[in-house]
Structure formats: C-alpha cells, structure tokens
Enzyme design. Structure first.
Site, PDB file in Angstrom:
ATOM      1  CB  CYS A 190      37.034  46.514  44.497  1.00 47.05           C
ATOM      2  SG  CYS A 190      35.693  47.214  45.489  1.00 47.05           S
ATOM      3  CG  HIS A 303      35.015  42.125  44.458  1.00 46.89           C
ATOM      4  ND1 HIS A 303      36.220  42.206  45.112  1.00 46.89           N
ATOM      5  CD2 HIS A 303      34.293  43.205  44.855  1.00 46.89           C
ATOM      6  CE1 HIS A 303      36.244  43.280  45.881  1.00 46.89           C
ATOM      7  NE2 HIS A 303      35.085  43.911  45.734  1.00 46.89           N
ATOM      8  CD  GLU A 305      37.898  39.074  44.116  1.00 44.52           C
ATOM      9  OE1 GLU A 305      37.505  39.651  45.157  1.00 44.52           O
ATOM     10  OE2 GLU A 305      37.856  39.604  42.983  1.00 44.52           O
TER      11      GLU A 305
END
Length: 376
Positions: A190, A303, A305
């Site tokens: 990001c 993202h 994660e």
C-alpha cells in the site's frame, strides 16, 4: 477351605505357536477362574497375543499412497536441508509515524508503530521480525539491516519528511545489497508501494486519487503475463481464477498509480512489470500488484496481511480462499528471504527481535488495527 489355584506355572511345556498358547490359556481360564485376579490374568494374556499377531500381520501389508503402493516396512531417510538456503530468516519491518490510533494510545510526536498483522504475516511463513524504527539514527538502521534477510514497508499515510527519507535510504541499501550479489527481497504494501513509485518516478504526481477505502476487490491479471518467479507462482489455477472473479483482497487507500503512468514515467516500467490491476468504487483502474524486473521487489496496492490477521474493517475478506491468499503471499516472501546470503550473529539478532516489545490491543480504541507495536 479350598486352596487358591495358581496359574503361574501351568505352562511347564512351552507350546510351539502363538495359537497354541492362546488355546491353552483359554482352556485354563475355563477350567479355573476362582477369583477376579485369576480371571483378569486369563483375559489380558490372550489380548496381548492377539495384538502382537495383528501387528506382525500389518508389517507384511502394503499401504496405498497417492502415486502408488509402498511396501512396509521400509527405511526412510530424511532429506537434508538445502545448504544454499537459510532456514532462520529475519525480516526488518519499517515502523510508521504515529501510534496507529490517531493519538488515542500515545500522542508523543516521536512515537511510531508497526501493526501486528504485518509481524504475524512474516511469522506465519517461518521467519522472525526486527523492527526498523524509522526515526532511529541511520547508522543504527544500517546495523539492523545487517541482521535481516529482507525488508517490509507497511501501509500507512506518511509520504513526506523523515519517514520518506528513511524509506528512500533503506530502498537504496536494498538495491545495493542485491547488486553486490545478495538476494535481498523487499515487500512494499500500500503506502510502501506508493513511496517506491514516488522514488522511482521522482514525481509525487505519479499518484492519483482513488475511491478505494475499505473495499474488497478482485485482481485483474495482465493478459499473457508470466507468473513464474512472482508472488502468484504458488497459487493454484482455481485460486487464480477466483482472484479475478471474487472479491478476495482488501483495498484501503486514497491514492494509487494509474496504468498510464507506467508509460509516462519510463523509470517505473523499467523497474517494475505490472502483474495485476484493480478498480475502485467508481470503476477507475489502478495498478494493484507489481514485480521487480531485476530485483526481488514486490509491490502491492492491496493488503495481503489483513485477510488472516485484521478484523476492524467490515469489508476485509475472511473466507478460506481469502486466507489462502494471505498464506501464499507470506510463503513466497519468506521463501525469497531464505535465499539471502546473510548469516547474522545470533546474539545480535536476539537482542533486536520484536519479541523484546509487547503489542498493544487497540481493537476498541484504534482505527482498524487489532494490535500494534508502539515505539517511543
């Protein structure tokens, strides 16, 4: 009174087979069972003999495995680890200014944080983390870079000042390590990818405004793109198809790089090849995944994660397929880090690991992160 009958010496002549022992024991038990202890001894001996017989029989059997029939018993030899890989990799994660909760947890001007989800991403694939605290002296950060086998730039908001300068300097050092022959990967997620785009293009206007805040989306693969050697090489054809047809990734950004800027800024297209694009809520297209052409650098506008480790945003995908996306991304990153030639001193690694810090639960007070590590 009747004397207690003893069964300890009934086998004065040893039978020739296991079956004969069982038959004789059975007949003795029928003839003599004056007490519970006698009865118990008569029961467990045949049971043990039966188990022994079954185990002996099993040794002669074969078991079916995918790919063929394997005879038992067989001698198994564990394969030695690849001597060219490092099986104790450590990843440096650059901290971000603030506390991750708009000052609700710590409003010190010098504070910085790392969302715990990035740490968990790394740990889930078999690596450990050393925090690279962005406002530490550069000589300290340079020493820490000698203790790690790869670096992760996180998401966030800051694109200027000391944070940008620190990220720029670390990026230069990462390229230098690779130029010197060390396979030293960088994951930029990001904000991290946005910063790399600014550094490479040398123009902040490389970023444009998008409506992709708190949005689950698909990834659209570039036609005829070769995924070998990229973050997607581990994905099954079925999961790749789902990535392009189902909302399995999380977007949470205001800015992005339009594909046309890879033409406008040759430095971008010289360094990166575009793997995927995505669309915001207004159907505006932006670059969502890139891979370094020469360097082991992967950039994500999304993202990876969050699917497995964040719960604060309502649109984060948490399906089994979405979690598989997270795991494949993590596995690729750490597989790249294992190729690093760096073998840091163990004591120095232990002294700097993020285990020396405690995460703070901020799911109630924060702005989307469940846990953060705060450095002040």
């Amino acid at each position: 009174m009747h004397a207690r009958r003893s069964h300890a010496c009934h086998c004065s002549q040893r039978p020739n087979s296991r079956d004969e022992i069982a038959n004789e024991t059975d007949s003795q038990c029928r003839a003599s069972s004056s007490s519970y202890s006698d009865l118990w001894s008569c029961l467990w001996i045949p049971l043990l003999l039966s188990l022994s017989k079954n185990l002996t029989s099993a040794k002669a059997q074969t078991i079916l495995l995918p790919g063929g029939i394997v005879n038992q018993p067989r001698s198994l030899t564990c394969q030695s680890p690849d001597p060219n890989l490092y099986y104790s990799p450590v990843i440096g994660i650059l901290s971000h200014p603030g506390d991750g909760a708009s000052g609700r947890l710590n409003n010190d001007t010098n504070v910085s944080y790392i969302a715990a989800s990035y740490v968990k991403l790394v740990e889930s694939a078999g690596a450990r983390v050393i925090p690279l605290i962005y406002n530490e002296p550069m000589e300290v950060l340079t020493e820490k870079l000698e203790l790690v086998n790869g670096v992760l730039f996180t998401g966030g908001k800051s694109k200027t000042g000391l944070y940008f300068d620190t990220a720029s300097e670390i990026f230069k050092k990462i390229l230098a390590k690779n130029d010197a022959g060390d396979h030293f990967p960088l994951f930029a997620i990001c904000l991290g990818f946005e910063i790399l785009s600014i550094i490479l293009s040398q123009d902040r206007k490389v970023l444009e405004r998008y409506a992709a805040r708190d949005q689950a989306s698909t990834l659209q693969f570039i036609e005829n793109i070769n995924l070998e050697g990229t973050v997607f090489q581990r994905f099954s054809p079925d999961l790749l198809h789902k990535l392009s047809t189902e909302c399995l990734v999380m977007q949470n950004h205001y800015y992005g790089v339009p594909p046309k800027h890879f033409v406008k800024y040759p430095a971008l297209s010289d360094f990166f090849k575009i793997l995927t694009t995505s669309s915001d809520t207004s159907s505006e297209v932006y670059v969502s995944t890139v891979q370094g052409r020469k360097y082991p650098v992967t950039g994500f506008q999304w993202h990876p994660e969050k699917n497995a480790f964040e719960w604060g945003k309502p649109m984060i995908p948490h399906t089994e397929d979405a979690v598989q996306v997270t795991q494949h991304v993590a596995n690729f990153f750490i597989s790249e880090a294992r190729k690093s030639l760096n073998r840091p001193p163990i004591r120095k690694v232990l002294d700097n690991l993020i285990y020396n810090y405690s995460p703070t639960y901020c799911g109630k007070a924060g702005q989307g992160y469940d846990e953060v590590y705060i450095f002040s």
